[in-house]
Motif scaffolding. Structure first.
Motif, PDB file in Angstrom:
ATOM      1  N   VAL A  26       0.122  -1.444  -1.556  1.00 41.00           N
ATOM      2  CA  VAL A  26      -0.321  -0.742  -2.870  1.00 41.00           C
ATOM      3  C   VAL A  26       0.782  -1.021  -4.049  1.00 41.00           C
ATOM      4  N   VAL A  27       2.093  -0.992  -3.996  1.00 42.21           N
ATOM      5  CA  VAL A  27       2.935  -1.271  -4.954  1.00 42.21           C
ATOM      6  C   VAL A  27       2.785  -2.817  -5.455  1.00 42.21           C
ATOM      7  N   PHE A  28       2.892  -3.748  -4.312  1.00 40.87           N
ATOM      8  CA  PHE A  28       2.547  -5.082  -4.810  1.00 40.87           C
ATOM      9  C   PHE A  28       1.194  -5.236  -5.507  1.00 40.87           C
ATOM     10  N   GLY A  29       0.113  -4.736  -5.040  1.00 45.47           N
ATOM     11  CA  GLY A  29      -1.171  -4.834  -5.633  1.00 45.47           C
ATOM     12  C   GLY A  29      -1.206  -4.333  -7.015  1.00 45.47           C
ATOM     13  N   VAL A  30      -0.585  -2.931  -7.213  1.00 45.47           N
ATOM     14  CA  VAL A  30      -0.330  -2.409  -8.465  1.00 45.47           C
ATOM     15  C   VAL A  30       0.372  -3.170  -9.466  1.00 45.47           C
ATOM     16  N   LEU A  31       1.529  -3.838  -9.025  1.00 47.36           N
ATOM     17  CA  LEU A  31       2.167  -4.660  -9.941  1.00 47.36           C
ATOM     18  C   LEU A  31       1.563  -5.942 -10.416  1.00 47.36           C
ATOM     19  N   GLY A  32       0.889  -6.421  -9.275  1.00 51.09           N
ATOM     20  CA  GLY A  32      -0.123  -7.573  -9.405  1.00 51.09           C
ATOM     21  C   GLY A  32      -1.152  -7.693 -10.264  1.00 51.09           C
ATOM     22  N   ILE A  33      -1.816  -6.359 -10.537  1.00 48.72           N
ATOM     23  CA  ILE A  33      -2.819  -5.914 -11.392  1.00 48.72           C
ATOM     24  C   ILE A  33      -2.209  -5.801 -12.697  1.00 48.72           C
ATOM     25  N   ILE A  34      -1.103  -5.395 -12.920  1.00 42.21           N
ATOM     26  CA  ILE A  34      -0.212  -5.222 -14.267  1.00 42.21           C
ATOM     27  C   ILE A  34       0.059  -6.769 -14.832  1.00 42.21           C
ATOM     28  N   VAL A  35       0.588  -7.476 -14.019  1.00 43.43           N
ATOM     29  CA  VAL A  35       1.054  -8.778 -14.390  1.00 43.43           C
ATOM     30  C   VAL A  35      -0.149  -9.680 -14.636  1.00 43.43           C
ATOM     31  N   SER A  36      -0.964  -9.490 -13.892  1.00 39.60           N
ATOM     32  CA  SER A  36      -2.202 -10.573 -13.952  1.00 39.60           C
ATOM     33  C   SER A  36      -3.498  -9.991 -14.807  1.00 39.60           C
ATOM     34  N   ALA A  37      -3.218  -9.075 -15.554  1.00 40.31           N
ATOM     35  CA  ALA A  37      -4.200  -8.376 -16.332  1.00 40.31           C
ATOM     36  C   ALA A  37      -4.745  -9.418 -17.442  1.00 40.31           C
ATOM     37  N   GLY A  38      -5.954  -9.694 -17.542  1.00 37.72           N
ATOM     38  CA  GLY A  38      -6.415 -10.542 -18.639  1.00 37.72           C
ATOM     39  C   GLY A  38      -6.631 -11.921 -18.236  1.00 37.72           C
ATOM     40  N   ASN A  39      -6.069 -12.095 -16.767  1.00 41.43           N
ATOM     41  CA  ASN A  39      -6.524 -13.263 -16.278  1.00 41.43           C
ATOM     42  C   ASN A  39      -7.862 -13.391 -15.719  1.00 41.43           C
ATOM     43  N   ASP A  40      -8.221 -14.675 -15.247  1.00 43.27           N
ATOM     44  CA  ASP A  40      -9.463 -14.570 -14.349  1.00 43.27           C
ATOM     45  C   ASP A  40      -9.232 -13.848 -13.031  1.00 43.27           C
ATOM     46  N   VAL A  41      -9.971 -13.326 -12.187  1.00 43.89           N
ATOM     47  CA  VAL A  41     -10.036 -12.764 -11.085  1.00 43.89           C
ATOM     48  C   VAL A  41      -9.384 -13.831 -10.001  1.00 43.89           C
ATOM     49  N   LEU A  42      -9.692 -14.917  -9.777  1.00 38.19           N
ATOM     50  CA  LEU A  42      -9.241 -15.958  -9.000  1.00 38.19           C
ATOM     51  C   LEU A  42      -8.506 -17.065  -9.497  1.00 38.19           C
ATOM     52  N   ALA A  43      -7.746 -16.607 -10.499  1.00 42.26           N
ATOM     53  CA  ALA A  43      -6.992 -17.687 -11.459  1.00 42.26           C
ATOM     54  C   ALA A  43      -5.870 -18.455 -10.457  1.00 42.26           C
ATOM     55  N   LEU A  60      -6.136  -6.871  -6.360  1.00 45.97           N
ATOM     56  CA  LEU A  60      -6.873  -5.799  -5.853  1.00 45.97           C
ATOM     57  C   LEU A  60      -7.381  -5.705  -4.583  1.00 45.97           C
ATOM     58  N   LEU A  61      -7.197  -6.838  -3.687  1.00 41.99           N
ATOM     59  CA  LEU A  61      -7.234  -6.748  -2.185  1.00 41.99           C
ATOM     60  C   LEU A  61      -5.998  -6.043  -1.628  1.00 41.99           C
ATOM     61  N   SER A  62      -4.950  -6.417  -2.038  1.00 43.39           N
ATOM     62  CA  SER A  62      -3.743  -5.585  -1.521  1.00 43.39           C
ATOM     63  C   SER A  62      -3.921  -3.934  -1.892  1.00 43.39           C
ATOM     64  N   VAL A  63      -4.300  -3.832  -3.087  1.00 46.04           N
ATOM     65  CA  VAL A  63      -4.425  -2.173  -3.176  1.00 46.04           C
ATOM     66  C   VAL A  63      -5.422  -1.625  -2.144  1.00 46.04           C
ATOM     67  N   VAL A  64      -6.543  -2.237  -2.000  1.00 49.67           N
ATOM     68  CA  VAL A  64      -7.570  -1.736  -0.887  1.00 49.67           C
ATOM     69  C   VAL A  64      -6.965  -1.790   0.260  1.00 49.67           C
TER      70      VAL A  64
END
Length: 151
Positions: A26-43, A60-64
Motif C-alpha cells: 500500500v505504501v509503495f503503491g501510494v508513493l508510486g501514484i504520487i510520483v508517477s501522476a501525470g504519466n501514462d498508466v503503463l509508461a 495502482l496494482l500494488s495498492v489493490v
C-alpha cells in the motif's frame, strides 16, 4: 492439506508479517501514484519509488494487492491464509514473467531488477505467512500432528 500446519504456535506473528507485506504494498503503491501522476498508466520511463522502477499501473496494482492482503488479515478466519497463498503464487508468476521481459518493450509495469527482487522476496514471505497462519479445531491440529510424525 495434511502437511500444512494447523494452529501453529507462531501464527499471530505470521499473520502480522502478512499484514506488514500488505502495508508495504500500500505504501509503495501510494508513493508510486504520487510520483508517477501525470504519466501514462503503463509508461516505460525512469520513474523510481523506494529504489524500484514503477509506473502508474503497477502502483495502482500494488495498492489493490496491499488492500486485499490487509483486508484478509483484518477478517482472519483462514481468509487471510487463502488470500496470502493465492496472491503469493500470483506475485511469483508476475515476478518471473517480468524478469523474462525486463529488457523488452513488453515490460508493461516498468520493473527494474530491484523491483523484481523485492516482488519475489515479498511473495515468498507472503507464502510463508499463508502456510503457517492456518487456524483449525483441536481435532485438525491432532490430525496434522499425526501426519507430520508419519512424514
Amino acid at each position: 492439506m495434511s502437511h500444512t500446519p494447523v494452529n501453529h504456535p507462531a501464527r499471530p506473528i505470521y499473520r502480522a508479517i502478512g499484514g506488514l507485506v500488505g502495508l508495504y504494498f500500500v505504501v509503495f503503491g501510494v508513493l508510486g501514484i504520487i510520483v508517477s501522476a501525470g504519466n501514462d498508466v503503463l509508461a516505460q520511463d525512469d520513474t523510481k519509488v523506494l529504489g524500484q522502477g514503477t509506473n502508474l499501473g503497477f502502483s495502482l496494482l500494488s495498492v489493490v494487492l496491499g488492500a486485499m492482503i490487509l483486508l484478509g488479515v483484518v477478517i482472519g478466519r483462514n481468509l487471510d491464509v487463502a488470500i496470502n497463498q493465492w496472491l503469493a503464487y500470483a506475485l511469483i508468476a508476475l515476478g518471473l514473467a517480468e524478469l523474462a521481459l525486463l529488457q523488452t518493450s513488453a515490460n508493461i509495469f516498468n520493473f527494474s531488477i530491484m523491483t523484481d527482487i523485492v516482488v519475489l522476496v515479498l511473495a515468498l514471505v507472503l507464502l510463508m505467512a499463508g502456510m503457517y497462519g492456518k487456524v483449525g479445531t483441536d481435532q485438525e491440529h491432532e490430525e496434522w500432528q499425526k501426519a507430520r510424525l508419519v512424514l
